[in-house]
Design a protein around this motif. Structure first.
Motif, PDB file in Angstrom:
ATOM      1  N   ILE A   1       0.851  -1.193   0.000  1.00 23.17           N
ATOM      2  CA  ILE A   1       0.000   0.000   0.000  1.00 23.17           C
ATOM      3  C   ILE A   1       0.884   1.241   0.000  1.00 23.17           C
ATOM      4  O   ILE A   1       1.784   1.376   0.824  1.00 23.17           O
TER       5      ILE A   1
ATOM      6  N   VAL B   1      -3.038   6.414   1.022  1.00 26.32           N
ATOM      7  CA  VAL B   1      -4.307   6.281   1.732  1.00 26.32           C
ATOM      8  C   VAL B   1      -4.983   7.642   1.749  1.00 26.32           C
ATOM      9  O   VAL B   1      -4.352   8.652   2.048  1.00 26.32           O
ATOM     10  N   GLU B   2      -6.263   7.649   1.396  1.00 22.86           N
ATOM     11  CA  GLU B   2      -7.074   8.867   1.482  1.00 22.86           C
ATOM     12  C   GLU B   2      -8.146   8.636   2.529  1.00 22.86           C
ATOM     13  O   GLU B   2      -8.882   7.648   2.463  1.00 22.86           O
ATOM     14  N   LEU B   3      -8.231   9.540   3.506  1.00 24.56           N
ATOM     15  CA  LEU B   3      -9.193   9.425   4.593  1.00 24.56           C
ATOM     16  C   LEU B   3     -10.068  10.675   4.649  1.00 24.56           C
ATOM     17  O   LEU B   3      -9.670  11.731   4.154  1.00 24.56           O
TER      18      LEU B   3
ATOM     19  N   GLU C   1      -9.956   5.680   0.386  1.00 25.67           N
ATOM     20  CA  GLU C   1      -9.397   4.647  -0.473  1.00 25.67           C
ATOM     21  C   GLU C   1      -7.970   4.322  -0.069  1.00 25.67           C
ATOM     22  O   GLU C   1      -7.283   5.124   0.563  1.00 25.67           O
ATOM     23  N   ALA C   2      -7.581   3.102  -0.423  1.00 26.24           N
ATOM     24  CA  ALA C   2      -6.211   2.642  -0.230  1.00 26.24           C
ATOM     25  C   ALA C   2      -5.685   2.228  -1.597  1.00 26.24           C
ATOM     26  O   ALA C   2      -6.334   1.458  -2.306  1.00 26.24           O
TER      27      ALA C   2
ATOM     28  N   SER D   1      -2.543   0.617  -3.820  1.00 23.44           N
ATOM     29  CA  SER D   1      -1.345  -0.212  -3.737  1.00 23.44           C
ATOM     30  C   SER D   1      -0.642  -0.190  -5.091  1.00 23.44           C
ATOM     31  O   SER D   1      -1.109   0.448  -6.037  1.00 23.44           O
TER      32      SER D   1
ATOM     33  N   LEU E   1     -12.624   2.210   0.636  1.00 23.99           N
ATOM     34  CA  LEU E   1     -12.839   1.874   2.037  1.00 23.99           C
ATOM     35  C   LEU E   1     -14.300   2.173   2.363  1.00 23.99           C
ATOM     36  O   LEU E   1     -14.799   3.260   2.054  1.00 23.99           O
TER      37      LEU E   1
ATOM     38  N   VAL F   1      -1.534   8.022   6.932  1.00 19.62           N
ATOM     39  CA  VAL F   1      -1.501   8.907   5.763  1.00 19.62           C
ATOM     40  C   VAL F   1      -0.048   9.180   5.377  1.00 19.62           C
ATOM     41  O   VAL F   1       0.313   9.139   4.201  1.00 19.62           O
TER      42      VAL F   1
ATOM     43  N   PRO G   1       1.685   4.885   4.460  1.00 18.38           N
ATOM     44  CA  PRO G   1       0.642   3.891   4.163  1.00 18.38           C
ATOM     45  C   PRO G   1       1.101   2.444   4.313  1.00 18.38           C
ATOM     46  O   PRO G   1       0.276   1.559   4.537  1.00 18.38           O
TER      47      PRO G   1
ATOM     48  N   LEU H   1      -0.203  -0.127   6.931  1.00 17.87           N
ATOM     49  CA  LEU H   1      -1.362  -0.991   6.741  1.00 17.87           C
ATOM     50  C   LEU H   1      -0.939  -2.422   6.427  1.00 17.87           C
ATOM     51  O   LEU H   1      -1.643  -3.370   6.763  1.00 17.87           O
TER      52      LEU H   1
ATOM     53  N   LEU I   1      -7.357   3.428  10.953  1.00 18.52           N
ATOM     54  CA  LEU I   1      -7.584   4.509   9.989  1.00 18.52           C
ATOM     55  C   LEU I   1      -8.276   5.722  10.598  1.00 18.52           C
ATOM     56  O   LEU I   1      -7.779   6.836  10.508  1.00 18.52           O
TER      57      LEU I   1
END
Length: 125
Positions: free
Chosen positions: A38, A41-43, A58-59, A61, A68, A84, A87, A90, A100
């Motif tokens: 990965i 990462v978007e949170l 979303e994650a 890779s 997510l 973030v 990543p 994870l 997360l």
């Protein structure tokens, strides 16, 4: 590492640990392994309202991008900046340091989620 038997799981491969009215959410080792390495990462932002089943981030890779899904309904009260910034956590610690988000939820938030045995059966199906 968290005791995996105390967590609840979604069929979309998120885990939930409830502490009072705060649900900590992460992705499972099964999801992390399936994604591979990965790299992004978007949170959501703190204060975002989540509805169970909706996409919250979303994650990405080296092989794919995975959405997510919110396993609970509630308000985001904290995001894990460490994930973030790095990543790969994870992959190395999906049930530890790589949570997360934390979400303030109402009673009954975990209704309908799977226990560990049911989740393992789901991944083997």
């Amino acid at each position: 590492m968290t005791d995996l038997t105390t967590l609840k799981y979604s069929e979309e491969h998120e885990w939930v640990a409830l502490d009072g009215a705060t649900a900590t959410i992460g992705i499972t080792d099964f999801a992390a392994d399936a994604l591979g390495d990965i790299v992004f990462v978007e949170l959501p932002e703190v204060g975002a309202e989540l509805t169970r089943g909706d996409v919250f981030g979303e994650a990405e890779s080296t092989k794919s991008v995975s959405e997510l899904y919110a396993p609970v309904t509630g308000t985001v009260v904290e995001i894990n900046d460490a994930v973030v910034d790095d990543p790969a956590l994870l992959n190395s610690a999906p049930f530890g340091d790589a949570w997360l988000i934390k979400v303030e939820v109402a009673d009954g938030a975990l209704d309908g989620l799977l226990d560990r045995d049911a989740y393992v059966a789901h991944t083997e199906a």
